[in-house]
Write an enzyme that holds these catalytic residues in place. Structure first.
Site, PDB file in Angstrom:
ATOM      1  N   GLN A 219       0.840  -1.198   0.000  1.00  0.00           N
ATOM      2  CA  GLN A 219       0.000   0.000   0.000  1.00  0.00           C
ATOM      3  C   GLN A 219       0.881   1.256   0.000  1.00  0.00           C
ATOM      4  O   GLN A 219       2.095   1.177   0.153  1.00  0.00           O
ATOM      5  CB  GLN A 219      -0.943  -0.084   1.220  1.00  0.00           C
ATOM      6  CG  GLN A 219      -1.956   1.024   1.350  1.00  0.00           C
ATOM      7  CD  GLN A 219      -1.471   2.131   2.270  1.00  0.00           C
ATOM      8  OE1 GLN A 219      -0.501   1.980   3.012  1.00  0.00           O
ATOM      9  NE2 GLN A 219      -2.144   3.260   2.221  1.00  0.00           N
ATOM     10  N   ASP A 221       2.085   3.725   1.796  1.00  0.00           N
ATOM     11  CA  ASP A 221       3.160   4.179   2.687  1.00  0.00           C
ATOM     12  C   ASP A 221       4.077   3.052   3.136  1.00  0.00           C
ATOM     13  O   ASP A 221       4.817   3.202   4.106  1.00  0.00           O
ATOM     14  CB  ASP A 221       2.584   4.910   3.904  1.00  0.00           C
ATOM     15  CG  ASP A 221       1.725   4.009   4.778  1.00  0.00           C
ATOM     16  OD1 ASP A 221       1.492   2.851   4.392  1.00  0.00           O
ATOM     17  OD2 ASP A 221       1.283   4.475   5.851  1.00  0.00           O
ATOM     18  N   LYS A 222       4.079   1.926   2.416  1.00  0.00           N
ATOM     19  CA  LYS A 222       4.898   0.789   2.811  1.00  0.00           C
ATOM     20  C   LYS A 222       6.305   0.875   2.214  1.00  0.00           C
ATOM     21  O   LYS A 222       6.614   1.734   1.399  1.00  0.00           O
ATOM     22  CB  LYS A 222       4.221  -0.515   2.383  1.00  0.00           C
ATOM     23  CG  LYS A 222       2.831  -0.710   2.986  1.00  0.00           C
ATOM     24  CD  LYS A 222       2.850  -0.696   4.503  1.00  0.00           C
ATOM     25  CE  LYS A 222       1.546  -1.161   5.120  1.00  0.00           C
ATOM     26  NZ  LYS A 222       0.404  -0.249   4.887  1.00  0.00           N
ATOM     27  N   ASN A 223       7.168  -0.076   2.637  1.00  0.00           N
ATOM     28  CA  ASN A 223       8.559  -0.077   2.179  1.00  0.00           C
ATOM     29  C   ASN A 223       8.698  -0.371   0.687  1.00  0.00           C
ATOM     30  O   ASN A 223       9.686   0.019   0.063  1.00  0.00           O
ATOM     31  CB  ASN A 223       9.365  -1.111   2.962  1.00  0.00           C
ATOM     32  CG  ASN A 223       9.558  -0.719   4.409  1.00  0.00           C
ATOM     33  OD1 ASN A 223       9.329   0.423   4.784  1.00  0.00           O
ATOM     34  ND2 ASN A 223       9.978  -1.660   5.238  1.00  0.00           N
TER      35      ASN A 223
END
Length: 431
Positions: A219, A221-223
């Site tokens: 999603q 804001d993930k790494n």
């Protein structure tokens, strides 16, 4: 391939400021001259490589992973690369982190009505996945690592318990060894919720490779990010085939015969009887974009870990208690303080905001059981469990937490400014 330097100006891609009053500009300084930095992770490092990967898919007119005019098979390539990165024999790309958890539970054969122990502090998607897989969530407290307390897991096990879903929270792994010992003692299946932990390690082992299955989110804001997306990692061939079938409507395209579709199971794979599934497939656009980002993952996590460590060391003389990290060397960089009370946490957060630092209390200081639907056991199919007890230990820990957002594109000036801001905020709010 040489990993890009996340702090390089060429990799800075401001998208939004820490403060809503002014948009970010290159170098982290908004137009009003105040100090800001961009707190996002993978998105901050986007460059022309993502654009080129997406354009290549669009030009191929083959956005569906299983066929098209010039099907480039980007999802296949991503699955292979992600499996290698996590040290698992199998990886399956899906549409979201919640889809990954659901598919993992189904792949491991969760029986209808079986109980799955979940930490009281997690995103609601962890609960939704258990419900979608026809299970029943049971909640257990966290400890000062902000992840599932092994003693609480032990206490939550009953004759109906089938599995446990440890959550690797906020770019740091749960303390898996004691959790795995409890699971082994009781014969529980272990599905790691690694939605917030791509590239994170635990004592030399990748998150998502320690239990029976791992589930990741891609999603915004993930790494790793393609806006949405997810992946399941597995060790067992039969479980892998069940996941493949489940996310592809029972194997409509992955195992069906015919031009442009899948063929027989690869040699050495377990034969799984056909069953009906869902459409949780990953698109070629997501697969192409995510493949590009894999090369940056380790460097980004290393940089975030270094920033967090430097800030903590620079303010070690202040009365700040930091979250316990079961494996500091394997974390992806977390800067979470545990204050003496909720009031102190609110004061510290406000002081950080005044200094231009993005900070928040995790999940607004609420356990997942405070969600009205979770609290009342309400699903789309009616009430499925009794109201859980107040998770007072977890409430007490999470309510006094303050997490400082770190940015993958932070410069040395940003790190120095952050350190000074944390010191000033602590001195002013904790007197």
């Amino acid at each position: 391939m040489t990993e890009p330097d996340p702090a390089s100006p060429d990799n800075r891609h401001p998208t939004r400021a820490a403060s809503p009053t002014a948009p970010a500009t290159p170098g982290g300084a908004p137009p009003d001259g105040g100090w800001r930095y961009e707190p996002s992770r993978a998105l901050a490092l986007w460059d022309e490589r993502e654009v080129e990967a997406a354009v290549e898919v669009l030009r191929s007119r083959s956005l569906f992973r299983y066929y098209g005019p010039r099907a480039p098979r980007h999802v296949d390539a991503f699955e292979a690369a992600f499996a290698e990165r996590t040290g698992c024999p199998y990886a399956v790309g899906v549409s979201s982190g919640t889809a990954a958890l659901t598919a993992a539970l189904v792949g491991l054969g969760i029986p209808e009505g079986a109980e799955v122990v979940i930490p009281a502090v997690t995103f609601v998607g962890s609960v939704s996945a258990v419900v979608a897989a026809r299970g029943v969530p049971v909640f257990a407290d966290i400890d000062d690592s902000l992840t599932l307390d092994p003693a609480a897991l032990e206490s939550a096990v009953t004759e109906r318990t089938w599995g446990v879903l440890p959550v690797h929270l906020n770019n740091a792994a749960a303390d898996m060894d004691p959790l795995l010992r409890v699971a082994e003692r009781h014969g529980l299946r272990v599905v790691e919720d690694a939605a917030q932990a791509a590239g994170v390690n635990y004592r030399g082992r990748p998150a998502g490779s320690l239990g029976d299955a791992g589930a990741f989110s891609f999603q915004q804001d993930k790494n790793l990010t393609a806006g949405e997306g997810g992946a399941v990692t597995l060790r067992d061939a039969a479980a892998h085939q069940r996941v493949v079938r489940f996310q592809d409507q029972g194997g409509q395209f992955s195992t069906s015969r015919g031009p442009g579709r899948g063929g027989p199971e690869p040699e050495g794979e377990a034969e799984v009887a056909p069953f009906l599934g869902c459409n949780l497939r990953m698109t070629e656009l997501a697969g192409a974009i995510l493949t590009v980002q894999l090369d940056r993952l380790d460097g980004m996590n290393r940089r975030l870990r270094e920033v967090a460590r430097r800030v903590r060391a620079s303010v070690s003389d202040l009365p700040l208690e930091w979250r316990q990290l079961p494996d500091e060397e394997g974390s992806g960089g977390d800067l979470t303080a545990l204050l003496g009370s909720r009031l102190q946490a609110r004061r510290f957060t406000a002081a950080l905001h005044a200094e231009g630092v993005p900070a928040h209390t995790l999940y607004q200081g609420r356990t997942v059981t405070s969600n009205p639907a979770v609290r009342d056991g309400r699903t789309a199919w009616g009430v499925r469990w009794e109201r859980p007890p107040r998770m007072r230990t977890s409430e007490g820990i999470i309510g006094r937490s303050v997490t400082v957002g770190l940015g993958a594109a932070m410069t040395e000036a940003d790190v120095e400014g952050l350190t000074s801001a944390v010191r000033k905020a602590a001195e002013e709010s904790l007197r």
